[in-house]
Design a protein around this motif. Structure first.
Motif, PDB file in Angstrom:
ATOM      1  N   GLU A  78      -9.243   4.435   3.234  1.00 12.09           N
ATOM      2  CA  GLU A  78      -8.954   3.657   2.029  1.00 12.09           C
ATOM      3  C   GLU A  78      -7.885   4.355   1.174  1.00 12.09           C
ATOM      4  N   GLU A  79      -7.967   5.665   1.069  1.00 15.50           N
ATOM      5  CA  GLU A  79      -6.959   6.410   0.293  1.00 15.50           C
ATOM      6  C   GLU A  79      -5.593   6.335   0.966  1.00 15.50           C
ATOM      7  N   LEU A  80      -5.565   6.414   2.291  1.00 18.97           N
ATOM      8  CA  LEU A  80      -4.300   6.308   3.012  1.00 18.97           C
ATOM      9  C   LEU A  80      -3.710   4.910   2.843  1.00 18.97           C
ATOM     10  N   TYR A  81      -4.559   3.889   2.925  1.00 18.22           N
ATOM     11  CA  TYR A  81      -4.102   2.509   2.727  1.00 18.22           C
ATOM     12  C   TYR A  81      -3.450   2.372   1.348  1.00 18.22           C
ATOM     13  N   GLU A  82      -4.111   2.892   0.312  1.00 15.79           N
ATOM     14  CA  GLU A  82      -3.579   2.800  -1.051  1.00 15.79           C
ATOM     15  C   GLU A  82      -2.282   3.597  -1.195  1.00 15.79           C
ATOM     16  N   ALA A  83      -2.213   4.759  -0.555  1.00 10.42           N
ATOM     17  CA  ALA A  83      -0.986   5.571  -0.612  1.00 10.42           C
ATOM     18  C   ALA A  83       0.178   4.816   0.029  1.00 10.42           C
ATOM     19  N   ILE A  84      -0.085   4.195   1.170  1.00  8.61           N
ATOM     20  CA  ILE A  84       0.955   3.414   1.852  1.00  8.61           C
ATOM     21  C   ILE A  84       1.353   2.215   0.997  1.00  8.61           C
ATOM     22  N   LYS A  85       0.377   1.528   0.443  1.00  7.17           N
ATOM     23  CA  LYS A  85       0.656   0.367  -0.410  1.00  7.17           C
ATOM     24  C   LYS A  85       1.527   0.791  -1.605  1.00  7.17           C
ATOM     25  N   ASN A  86       1.202   1.909  -2.234  1.00  8.74           N
ATOM     26  CA  ASN A  86       1.973   2.391  -3.381  1.00  8.74           C
ATOM     27  C   ASN A  86       3.407   2.720  -2.996  1.00  8.74           C
ATOM     28  N   LYS A  87       3.619   3.237  -1.803  1.00 15.30           N
ATOM     29  CA  LYS A  87       4.977   3.549  -1.331  1.00 15.30           C
ATOM     30  C   LYS A  87       5.744   2.265  -1.016  1.00 15.30           C
TER      31      LYS A  87
ATOM     32  N   GLU B 144       0.365  -1.503   7.843  1.00 20.07           N
ATOM     33  CA  GLU B 144       1.610  -1.487   7.076  1.00 20.07           C
ATOM     34  C   GLU B 144       2.258  -2.877   7.061  1.00 20.07           C
ATOM     35  N   ILE B 145       2.216  -3.558   8.181  1.00 20.15           N
ATOM     36  CA  ILE B 145       2.736  -4.930   8.245  1.00 20.15           C
ATOM     37  C   ILE B 145       1.919  -5.829   7.317  1.00 20.15           C
ATOM     38  N   GLU B 146       0.605  -5.696   7.376  1.00 22.07           N
ATOM     39  CA  GLU B 146      -0.280  -6.480   6.513  1.00 22.07           C
ATOM     40  C   GLU B 146       0.036  -6.223   5.035  1.00 22.07           C
ATOM     41  N   ILE B 147       0.182  -4.969   4.656  1.00 24.39           N
ATOM     42  CA  ILE B 147       0.498  -4.628   3.268  1.00 24.39           C
ATOM     43  C   ILE B 147       1.809  -5.286   2.856  1.00 24.39           C
TER      44      ILE B 147
END
Length: 136
Positions: A51-60, A84-87
């Motif tokens: 979940e933290e990695l998902y949020e970090a990627i989303k923020n980038k 990443e594609i989904e985000i």
């Protein structure tokens, strides 16, 4: 000169492809970019949760103009490339454009990347940079 904010999607198993893509971008004259990818040595990779990695990627990705995705068949099976594609496509009011990059000498590419890319290009500086400029 315009700066392009890029998120370069990659699986850490394919580090050579990521580094090769950086070299292609760096060799292009009159093209300046910032790489907002989450580096492999970022603590969120080693000590964070999914979940933290998902949020970090989303923020980038939120800071970026374009997401670059290596379109090799392996991308279909990469949990994080798919996220990443989904985000890029679902997490923002204005979806982020995706450039799918066909790996050098690849005959087939990922269906997932093909279906979600705004443009598919070959493994060369001119095509990649042209796609980035066209989508921004």
């Amino acid at each position: 000169m315009a700066y392009y904010n890029l998120f370069i999607s990659h699986s850490w198993s394919y580090e050579d492809s990521y580094e090769g893509l950086i070299e292609l971008l760096d060799e292009k004259e009159y093209f300046t970019y910032r790489d907002y990818s989450v580096p492999k040595d970022d603590p969120v990779h080693t000590s964070g949760t999914d979940e933290e990695l998902y949020e970090a990627i989303k923020n980038k990705i939120e800071l970026c103009n374009v997401v670059l995705v290596l379109a090799g068949v392996y991308s279909t099976y990469s949990k994080w490339i798919n996220k990443e594609i989904e985000i890029a496509k679902e997490e923002f009011e204005d979806p982020k454009p995706i450039v799918g990059i066909r790996p050098w000498a690849a005959e087939r590419i990922s269906d997932k990347v093909q279906e979600n890319s705004d443009e598919i290009v070959g493994w060369n500086s001119d095509s990649i940079v042209s796609a980035i400029r066209n989508l921004t």
